[in-house]
Scaffold this motif. Structure first.
Motif, mmCIF file in Angstrom:
data_model
loop_
_atom_site.group_PDB
_atom_site.id
_atom_site.type_symbol
_atom_site.label_atom_id
_atom_site.label_comp_id
_atom_site.label_asym_id
_atom_site.label_seq_id
_atom_site.Cartn_x
_atom_site.Cartn_y
_atom_site.Cartn_z
ATOM 1 N N UNK A 38 7.584 -1.520 40.725
ATOM 2 C CA UNK A 38 7.959 -0.195 40.227
ATOM 3 C C UNK A 38 7.418 0.894 41.135
ATOM 4 N N UNK A 39 6.184 0.734 41.565
ATOM 5 C CA UNK A 39 5.539 1.730 42.420
ATOM 6 C C UNK A 39 6.263 1.870 43.762
ATOM 7 N N UNK A 40 6.628 0.747 44.374
ATOM 8 C CA UNK A 40 7.236 0.771 45.706
ATOM 9 C C UNK A 40 8.758 0.816 45.670
ATOM 10 N N UNK A 41 9.307 0.794 44.453
ATOM 11 C CA UNK A 41 10.766 0.836 44.287
ATOM 12 C C UNK A 41 11.458 -0.310 45.031
ATOM 13 N N UNK A 42 10.876 -1.485 44.888
ATOM 14 C CA UNK A 42 11.453 -2.702 45.438
ATOM 15 C C UNK A 42 11.753 -3.655 44.283
ATOM 16 N N UNK A 43 12.681 -4.575 44.497
ATOM 17 C CA UNK A 43 13.045 -5.494 43.420
ATOM 18 C C UNK A 43 11.897 -6.450 43.136
ATOM 19 N N UNK A 44 11.843 -6.941 41.898
ATOM 20 C CA UNK A 44 10.791 -7.888 41.520
ATOM 21 C C UNK A 44 10.844 -9.170 42.345
ATOM 22 N N UNK A 45 12.024 -9.733 42.633
ATOM 23 C CA UNK A 45 12.062 -10.930 43.492
ATOM 24 C C UNK A 45 11.518 -10.661 44.900
ATOM 25 N N UNK A 46 11.833 -9.475 45.445
ATOM 26 C CA UNK A 46 11.325 -9.130 46.775
ATOM 27 C C UNK A 46 9.808 -9.033 46.761
ATOM 28 N N UNK A 47 9.267 -8.309 45.783
ATOM 29 C CA UNK A 47 7.817 -8.176 45.663
ATOM 30 C C UNK A 47 7.163 -9.540 45.471
ATOM 31 N N UNK A 48 7.746 -10.357 44.637
ATOM 32 C CA UNK A 48 7.170 -11.675 44.355
ATOM 33 C C UNK A 48 7.090 -12.532 45.615
ATOM 34 N N UNK A 49 8.159 -12.500 46.409
ATOM 35 C CA UNK A 49 8.177 -13.300 47.644
ATOM 36 C C UNK A 49 7.134 -12.795 48.639
ATOM 37 N N UNK A 50 7.008 -11.469 48.764
ATOM 38 C CA UNK A 50 6.036 -10.894 49.693
ATOM 39 C C UNK A 50 4.604 -11.168 49.237
ATOM 40 N N UNK A 51 4.366 -11.040 47.943
ATOM 41 C CA UNK A 51 3.032 -11.319 47.411
ATOM 42 C C UNK A 51 2.676 -12.783 47.617
ATOM 43 N N UNK A 55 -0.673 -13.950 49.522
ATOM 44 C CA UNK A 55 -1.644 -14.821 48.847
ATOM 45 C C UNK A 55 -1.880 -16.076 49.679
ATOM 46 N N UNK A 56 -0.787 -16.650 50.182
ATOM 47 C CA UNK A 56 -0.898 -17.873 50.980
ATOM 48 C C UNK A 56 -1.670 -17.624 52.277
#
Length: 393
Positions: A38-51, A55-56
Motif C-alpha cells: 500500500x505504501x509503495x503502490x505496488x501489487x501484493x504479488x510484486x511485493x511478496x516476490x521482492x520480499x 529475505x533469502x
C-alpha cells in the motif's frame, strides 16, 4: 543487493527491489507485506516476490509481532532490516589522531580504536591502517565477505571519484592515491571522501541536522573544515574544494600583514581559530607551556585574562565566517563540531547574537552543536550504504 544498469530486462524489478529495501530501512513504521504494498503502490504479488528475494539474500528478517491483530486471528508478521547482515568499516583520519570503527548498517558501533596520526605517518601509515582493520575484524570474528565496504574520511581537498587526497597539509600529502593504496589489501569496495563531508552525512542521518536538506557543518580541531549539503546532497564544488573555509579571510588588515602558519599550507581562518593556533598564541604570552586548546577555553570561561583575550578574538573570527557562510548559502542550520563544540554552551549565544545582528531575517540561521561523538565515522556508514543503494539519495 546487486544494482543493474538501465535498459536491462530486470531493471524495473531492481528499482522496485531497491525501493522496498530503502523503505524498510528508512520508514518510520513496521511494515507487513500488505502495508508495504500500500505504501509503495505496488501489487501484493510484486511485493511478496521482492520480499522473498530480500529475505533469502539475508537483508530482511520476518518477525512475528508480540501483539495480536486488533480483530484477533494470527499475529501480524513485520519486515525488519537485518542491520548486522553486513558491516561497514570507517576510518576518520585527523591531523592529530585517526579513528577506526566497525559498524553495523544502522551506524551502531561494534568496535572502535584510535591511533596517533603524526606518529603513524613516521612509519608505513597505510600498512598500519591495514593491520588495525584486519586485527579489528579478527577480534570480532568478521570475515571479509561480511564487509559491505570500507570508507575513509581524509582531511583536506579530496577527489572522491578517483580516491585521491589532492592536498592535506596536516598529513603532508599531495595527490596521494589513498584508495589505490588501500585497495591493494582488501577485496571489498573502498571509498574516499573529505572527512567533514563524511561528518555532515552523519549529522544529516542521525545528528543535529536530521531531516534537514540544507546544512553546513563546520568542524574546528587541528584545522577548520566545512561540509555542505544542498537539497539533501553533498556539494563538493567544481574541483572538490567546496567548503575549504579554513582559507577564508575574516580580517583583511590582519591578513595583509602576513601570518605565520601553524602547518604549511594552512589558511588564514585556521591560523586564528584552530586548536594548535590557540595553543601557540597562549604559549607565547604565558609561562605555562603544556596547555591544550580545551584547557585554554576552560581558563577563558573561568575569567583568566590572557585566555579570554585569545578565545574572544578567535570567536570574533569564527563569527565573521559564520555570517559569511549564512549569507552565501542560507542553510537551515549551521552545526559546529570538533573540539570546540565541548565549550559550546558558553560561546554559542554570542555567535547566534552576532548572526542575528548582522543578517536580515531571511538570511539568519540557527547555530547548533553536534550531538554525535563520532559524526565522521557515522558518515562513513552513510556513504557506504548510499553507494550500495541501501539509503535513498
Amino acid at each position: 543487493m546487486s544494482i543493474l544498469q538501465s535498459g536491462t530486462p530486470n531493471y524495473l524489478k531492481t528499482i522496485n527491489k531497491r525501493k522496498v529495501l530503502q523503505e524498510i530501512i528508512e520508514g518510520d513504521n513496521l511494515y507487513s507485506r500488505a502495508s508495504l504494498a500500500k505504501r509503495l503502490k505496488l501489487s501484493k504479488p510484486t511485493i511478496s516476490a521482492l520480499v522473498d528475494e530480500l529475505v533469502e539474500e539475508g537483508w530482511i528478517i520476518e518477525k512475528e509481532s508480540k501483539k495480536a491483530a486488533k480483530r484477533g486471528g494470527r499475529k501480524p508478521v513485520h519486515l525488519v532490516f537485518d542491520k548486522q547482515f553486513k558491516y561497514t568499516i570507517g576510518i576518520d583520519i585527523g591531523g592529530t589522531s585517526t579513528e577506526l570503527a566497525i559498524m553495523d548498517l544502522d551506524g551502531g558501533l561494534i568496535l572502535h580504536r584510535k591511533i596517533d596520526t603524526q606518529d603513524g605517518l613516521k612509519k608505513d601509515f597505510i600498512l598500519l591502517l591495514v593491520n588495525e582493520v584486519n586485527a579489528m575484524l579478527e577480534d570480532k570474528n568478521i570475515c571479509h565477505t561480511k564487509v559491505l565496504a570500507l570508507a575513509i574520511g581524509a582531511p583536506g581537498i579530496t577527489d572522491s571519484d578517483q580516491g585521491i587526497v589532492m592536498e592535506a597539509p596536516s598529513l603532508g600529502w599531495l595527490h596521494y592515491p589513498l584508495k589505490r593504496e588501500m585497495a591493494e589489501h582488501f577485496p571489498f569496495p573502498i571509498y574516499i571522501e573529505n572527512d567533514v563531508n563524511m561528518a555532515v552525512l552523519g549529522e544529516c542521518w542521525k545528528g543535529a541536522a536530521k531531516d534537514k536538506s540544507h546544512v553546513v557543518l563546520i568542524t574546528i580541531g587541528t584545522g577548520v573544515g566545512c561540509g555542505i549539503v544542498i537539497n539533501g546532497e553533498l556539494f563538493r564544488g567544481g574541483q572538490y574544494a567546496a567548503g575549504e573555509i579554513g582559507y577564508m579571510i575574516t580580517n583583511k588588515d590582519q591578513a595583509s600583514q602576513g601570518f605565520e602558519s601553524v602547518f604549511e599550507g594552512y589558511g588564514f581562518l585556521e591560523n586564528q581559530v584552530g586548536g594548535p593556533s590557540i595553543v601557540k598564541q597562549y604559549q607565547s604570552g604565558s609561562a605555562t607551556k603544556k596547555e591544550n586548546a580545551e584547557k585554554i577555553f576552560q581558563k577563558a570561561i573561568e575569567g583568566e585574562a590572557l585566555a579570554a583575550k585569545i578565545i574572544n578574538e578567535a570567536l570574533d573570527h569564527l563569527a565573521v565566517s559564520l555570517i559569511n557562510v549564512a549569507a552565501l548559502l542560507n542553510p537551515e542550520c549551521i552545526v559546529l563540531g570538533g573540539g570546540i563544540s565541548k565549550s559550546g554552551h558558553w560561546f554559542l549565544p554570542k555567535l547566534q547574537a552576532r548572526i542575528e545582528h548582522y543578517l536580515p531575517e531571511q538570511s539568519r540561521t540557527t547555530v547548533m552543536l553536534t550531538k554525535l561523538p563520532h559524526a565522521s565515522l557515522l558518515g562513513t556508514t552513510v556513504l557506504c550504504m548510499k553507494k550500495h543503494a541501501l539509503l535513498s539519495s
